[in-house]
Design a protein around this motif. Structure first.
Motif: not given
Length: 428
Positions: A78, A110, A113, A115
């Motif tokens: 991320y 997460s 995935d 997210n």
């Protein structure tokens, strides 16, 4: 801004490995199959199975990564907004990463995935600050502290604030520069340690809060602010605040005190405690002490160079630590990793060719760190990055040079048998 070591409590015993390096991928040395080779080594000082290590949580400036623990190859997880940095160790639980950032926020991501799940600022303070602590997430609640001494408890699933508390002298919310060094969850209480006031002579305090409501149970003035992270073992809090204090958690009486000019985070195994400290009356050198917790006497001590307060760890009968040879400019480190026999302090290995930035993080026979493997490559800029070191020999197994520049966090390792971080990981 006060200097803090983010450095480094689950530890299990494991097998050693040796790496046969035949090829490179993005600067990571691999064997012919593109992976590290598990082989048994006679005379191992710790035991275990490094193949249990799955991935590492790492960061480079605004970007979080997962790094394969076997090969060192990274995958972007991320990317936060520009100049949003991570200044403390995150927490990982059930596929979710909880991380505080220097914009005074707690974030949930997460890992499976990739997210972004939620973001929660610590009240109205939405501006850049390095006065944030690592999150602690237990029983559906995450606890953290940020700018202006604000402590929050948030719902682990939604990020909604359950309660808040401020360590300001009169309990006010304001913009005065006061801060907390850490918060620790122990049983039904949250222990928060505020530092000396930035703008006044307000002393440091220990604030004991009710875990469920955040209400103040007791507030105690401390003789000095923390110099490491307190550890809680069998009803005793070992608090590093210039000296090392052993405090009865029931009465809050001091049972004994080890005098020094500064001590780091202690590590306790059985009746032995190891801690890095600056000897009383000194200010430019440090030593690693092994203390008998029953008699409070020093069993042995070892010179650890310049006055940096590292956080050693104990695995089986081995102590892992750092020797700081001193750097050429303030704020930098020049630390050489080593392993000692817990019983007598005898040196088992040291690696003079590696310079590391953090206190040791151990997981299943491997030490993970960030640093410089001086003789690794002819091109020296590719010799700095994220490191995996054989805990039995001190030899570097792989190095990922992606992390040679920028800001970093202490590695956090997710394995089949647990999550492994620095000695204080988990907040208790």
């Amino acid at each position: 801004m006060k200097k803090r070591q983010i450095i480094n409590y689950l530890f299990l015993s494991l097998l050693t490995i040796v790496m046969a390096s035949c090829s490179k991928d993005d600067g990571v040395e691999l064997n012919e199959n593109g992976e590290m080779t598990d082989t048994a080594t006679d005379g191992a000082i710790v035991s275990g199975d490094p193949s249990l290590n799955d991935f590492i949580i790492a960061a480079n400036d605004e970007i979080l990564y997962t790094v394969d623990a076997q090969t060192g190859i990274q995958t972007e997880l991320y990317s936060f907004p520009y100049q949003t940095k991570y200044v403390s160790v995150p927490q990982y639980e059930a596929g979710i990463l909880y991380v505080t950032a220097n914009d005074n926020s707690i974030n949930a991501i997460s890992v499976d995935d990739k997210n972004f799940m939620w973001e929660q600022f610590m009240l109205e303070y939405h501006y850049s600050s390095y006065e944030v602590t690592s999150p602690i997430c237990v029983d559906g609640i995450c606890y953290a502290s940020g700018t202006s001494g604000v402590v929050v408890a948030v719902d682990q699933n939604t990020g909604n604030i359950k309660w808040h508390y401020t360590t300001e002298l009169y309990g006010n919310l304001d913009n005065i520069l006061h801060s907390n060094s850490t918060q620790i969850l122990h049983e039904d209480k949250v222990y928060v340690f505020s530092e000396e006031s930035f703008l006044s002579d307000l002393p440091p305090f220990m604030h004991i809060l009710d875990k469920e409501t955040g209400s103040l149970i007791q507030k105690i003035k401390l003789p000095y602010e923390l110099t490491g992270t307190p550890m809680f073992v069998e009803g005793i809090m070992y608090m590093p605040a210039k000296n090392l204090y052993a405090i009865d958690l029931n009465t809050l009486d001091t049972l004994w005190k080890f005098e020094a000019n500064g001590v780091g985070t202690p590590f306790i195994s059985g009746d032995k405690l190891v801690v890095n400290g600056i000897p009383a009356g000194q200010g430019i050198a440090s030593a690693l002490y092994c203390i008998d917790t029953n008699t409070t006497s020093v069993i042995w001590q070892k010179d650890t160079g310049a006055d940096t307060l590292w956080s050693p760890i104990i695995v089986e009968n081995v102590v892992f630590g750092n020797y700081d040879k001193g750097s050429s400019f303030p704020g930098a480190t020049n630390a050489k990793p080593f392993a000692l026999n817990l019983q007598n302090g005898e040196e088992l290995w040291n690696n003079e060719d590696v310079s590391v930035d953090f206190s040791p993080v151990y997981a299943n026979g491997i030490l993970f760190n960030h640093g410089h493997d001086i003789l690794r490559n002819e091109n020296d800029k590719d010799s700095v990055g994220l490191l995996a070191i054989d805990a039995n020999t001190g030899e570097t197994l792989w190095l990922n040079p992606l992390y040679k520049y920028g800001s970093h966090i202490t590695p956090l390792i997710v394995a089949d048998n647990g999550v492994f971080g620095p000695s204080y990981y988990g907040g208790e």
